[in-house]
Design an enzyme around this catalytic site. Sequence first.
Site, PDB file in Angstrom:
ATOM      1  N   ASP A 199       0.816  -1.209   0.000  1.00  0.00           N
ATOM      2  CA  ASP A 199       0.000   0.000   0.000  1.00  0.00           C
ATOM      3  C   ASP A 199       0.853   1.264   0.000  1.00  0.00           C
ATOM      4  OD1 ASP A 199       0.899  -0.277   2.705  1.00  0.00           O
ATOM      5  OD2 ASP A 199      -0.964  -1.285   3.215  1.00  0.00           O
TER       6      ASP A 199
ATOM      7  N   ASN B 165      -7.931  -3.341  14.320  1.00  0.00           N
ATOM      8  CA  ASN B 165      -9.312  -3.542  13.873  1.00  0.00           C
ATOM      9  C   ASN B 165      -9.424  -4.674  12.852  1.00  0.00           C
ATOM     10  OD1 ASN B 165      -8.255  -2.402  11.571  1.00  0.00           O
ATOM     11  ND2 ASN B 165      -9.643  -0.650  11.503  1.00  0.00           N
TER      12      ASN B 165
ATOM     13  N   HIS C  22      -7.560  -5.084  10.047  1.00  0.00           N
ATOM     14  CA  HIS C  22      -7.228  -4.803   8.645  1.00  0.00           C
ATOM     15  C   HIS C  22      -5.894  -5.429   8.258  1.00  0.00           C
ATOM     16  CE1 HIS C  22      -5.000  -1.058  10.151  1.00  0.00           C
ATOM     17  NE2 HIS C  22      -4.120  -1.616   9.346  1.00  0.00           N
TER      18      HIS C  22
ATOM     19  N   GLU D 185      -9.719  -1.853   5.230  1.00  0.00           N
ATOM     20  CA  GLU D 185     -10.416  -1.605   6.473  1.00  0.00           C
ATOM     21  C   GLU D 185     -11.670  -2.484   6.582  1.00  0.00           C
ATOM     22  OE1 GLU D 185      -8.903   0.012   8.624  1.00  0.00           O
ATOM     23  OE2 GLU D 185      -8.228   2.001   8.035  1.00  0.00           O
TER      24      GLU D 185
END
EC number: 3.5.99.6
Length: 260
Positions: A67, A136, A138, A143
């Site tokens: 990314d 979380n 990811h 996400e």
Amino acid sequence: MEIVILPDAAEVGRVAASVIADVVARKPDGVIGLATGSSPLAIYEELSRRADAGELNFSRTRGFALDEYVGLPFDHPESYHAVIDRTVTRPLGLDPALVSVPDGLADDIPAACAAYEAAIAAAGGIDVQILGIGANGHIGFNEPTSSLSSRTRIKTLTPKTRADNARFFDSAEAVPTHCVTQGLGTILDAKRLVLVAQGSGKAEAVAAAVEGPLSASCPASVLQLHEHATVIVDEAAASRLHNADYYRYTWANKPEWQKY
């Protein structure tokens, strides 16, 4: 899915590095998917040590980053162009011409994403993808609620992710709001997945990914669909796993011919 529970973060890095090293030793011109963040740093440090000792040669190895932030200049110290160069390309002795990072400055982001997918395919696909996991759940910057079949695309970062990454910037406000990330479908195309996690702050996400339902609410749970995914964690990150004793038993009794 193989789950490996180790005593500490250093051992996580060593064992994960051995998986990557085995791929490179068998295929010197292979393709590695590169993750950023704090989780994989011990992997890169161990691989750098082995390269410096003459045990590995990365000069023909290709790399594709997971990314990149949107709108961050490539020479910004926290752009992933800069981070990959600083923590991976130079320490391991990769050829910079063979290392690719998504273009977060492109005028046409969708076209740049399509070009990145095409470049991975042209390289023959990723042989081993390194992954971390966010608190979380990811992976990459996919996400929660990301499509399980998603491809490389632009994503909006959650406030939680931006807050977690604020430690790398002058303030939380300085963290970009958007990114370009390989999709979950792109990640699943890799021949081998290696996810590492350290610390109690990742324990809930690791448990959801490994033992929870397959769900877009925990993007990392998509690893359950992969035929050769290895999750390597320290004791703290494993603290919420219900079947931890079984995972320790299978690792302790793994046949020698099956490692790595």
